[in-house]
Design an enzyme around this catalytic site. Sequence first.
Site, short mmCIF file in Angstrom:
data_model
loop_
_atom_site.label_atom_id
_atom_site.label_comp_id
_atom_site.label_asym_id
_atom_site.label_seq_id
_atom_site.Cartn_x
_atom_site.Cartn_y
_atom_site.Cartn_z
N ILE A 94 -77.96 -100.30 94.50
CA ILE A 94 -78.53 -101.43 93.78
C ILE A 94 -79.58 -101.99 94.73
O ILE A 94 -79.27 -102.67 95.70
CB ILE A 94 -77.46 -102.45 93.34
CG1 ILE A 94 -78.07 -103.58 92.54
CG2 ILE A 94 -76.63 -102.94 94.48
CD1 ILE A 94 -77.06 -104.44 91.81
N TYR A 95 -80.83 -101.61 94.49
CA TYR A 95 -81.92 -101.92 95.40
C TYR A 95 -82.94 -102.80 94.70
O TYR A 95 -83.38 -102.48 93.59
CB TYR A 95 -82.64 -100.63 95.82
CG TYR A 95 -81.88 -99.72 96.78
CD1 TYR A 95 -80.55 -99.91 97.10
CD2 TYR A 95 -82.53 -98.65 97.36
CE1 TYR A 95 -79.89 -99.06 97.97
CE2 TYR A 95 -81.87 -97.79 98.24
CZ TYR A 95 -80.55 -98.01 98.54
OH TYR A 95 -79.90 -97.17 99.41
N GLY A 104 -83.30 -112.54 89.62
CA GLY A 104 -82.21 -112.19 88.71
C GLY A 104 -82.05 -110.70 88.47
O GLY A 104 -81.23 -110.29 87.63
N GLY A 106 -80.83 -108.33 90.54
CA GLY A 106 -79.52 -107.87 91.00
C GLY A 106 -78.43 -108.23 89.99
O GLY A 106 -77.57 -107.41 89.68
N ASN A 133 -74.42 -106.13 106.39
CA ASN A 133 -75.30 -106.64 105.33
C ASN A 133 -74.62 -107.83 104.66
O ASN A 133 -74.09 -107.74 103.54
CB ASN A 133 -75.64 -105.53 104.32
CG ASN A 133 -76.72 -105.96 103.35
OD1 ASN A 133 -77.08 -107.12 103.25
ND2 ASN A 133 -77.24 -104.99 102.62
N TYR A 140 -72.02 -109.66 96.22
CA TYR A 140 -70.96 -108.91 95.55
C TYR A 140 -69.69 -109.75 95.41
O TYR A 140 -69.04 -109.71 94.36
CB TYR A 140 -70.65 -107.60 96.29
CG TYR A 140 -71.84 -106.67 96.37
CD1 TYR A 140 -72.68 -106.47 95.28
CD2 TYR A 140 -72.14 -105.98 97.55
CE1 TYR A 140 -73.77 -105.62 95.35
CE2 TYR A 140 -73.23 -105.13 97.62
CZ TYR A 140 -74.04 -104.95 96.53
OH TYR A 140 -75.12 -104.12 96.60
#
Length: 170
Positions: A94-95, A104, A106, A133, A140
């Site tokens: 997920i970059y 928004g 991500g 990170n 997350y």
Amino acid sequence: MKIKKCGLDDVLDLQKIYRQTFYETFAAQNSEENMRKFLDEAYSGQKLKSELEDNESETFLAVENQKTLGALKINTGSAETESGFENSLEIQRIYVLKEAKGLGIGTAFMNLAEKKAREMGVSFIWLGVWEKNFPAQKFYTGKGFRKFSEHAFVVGDDVQTDFLMKKELS
């Protein structure tokens, strides 16, 4: 912003977004040699084409004004980077470009991954995130993911630790 499924004709855009975002995020903590080796191997045109042809993977691009701002890659079954997780969906990548963070993208990618997982009827979504990170870990965690394990992630010749995080689906 539009999210579209990535096809073989998008390989160059995909390669560019992967290389740029990985470099922006991790270059300061890794040697130039290790970064170059990783980027050349992980995101070669042939490797990306092979990933796009895998029926157990899907890749999506976030595009605005004909500019690619981010990419999402999800895997199931044998395409998952770790074996032994039954009835699951992996978010492998997920970059989001540094310049596009906070727009928004991500969250849109996470919502799409969860929607796909629910459509497939899987029990949980999981992902790996580098132990250093912290912004990604916070993101997350805010989306309901919790650490459950670890695995090695190699950048060049540097073996690093990724935390494995998962979100149970009800």
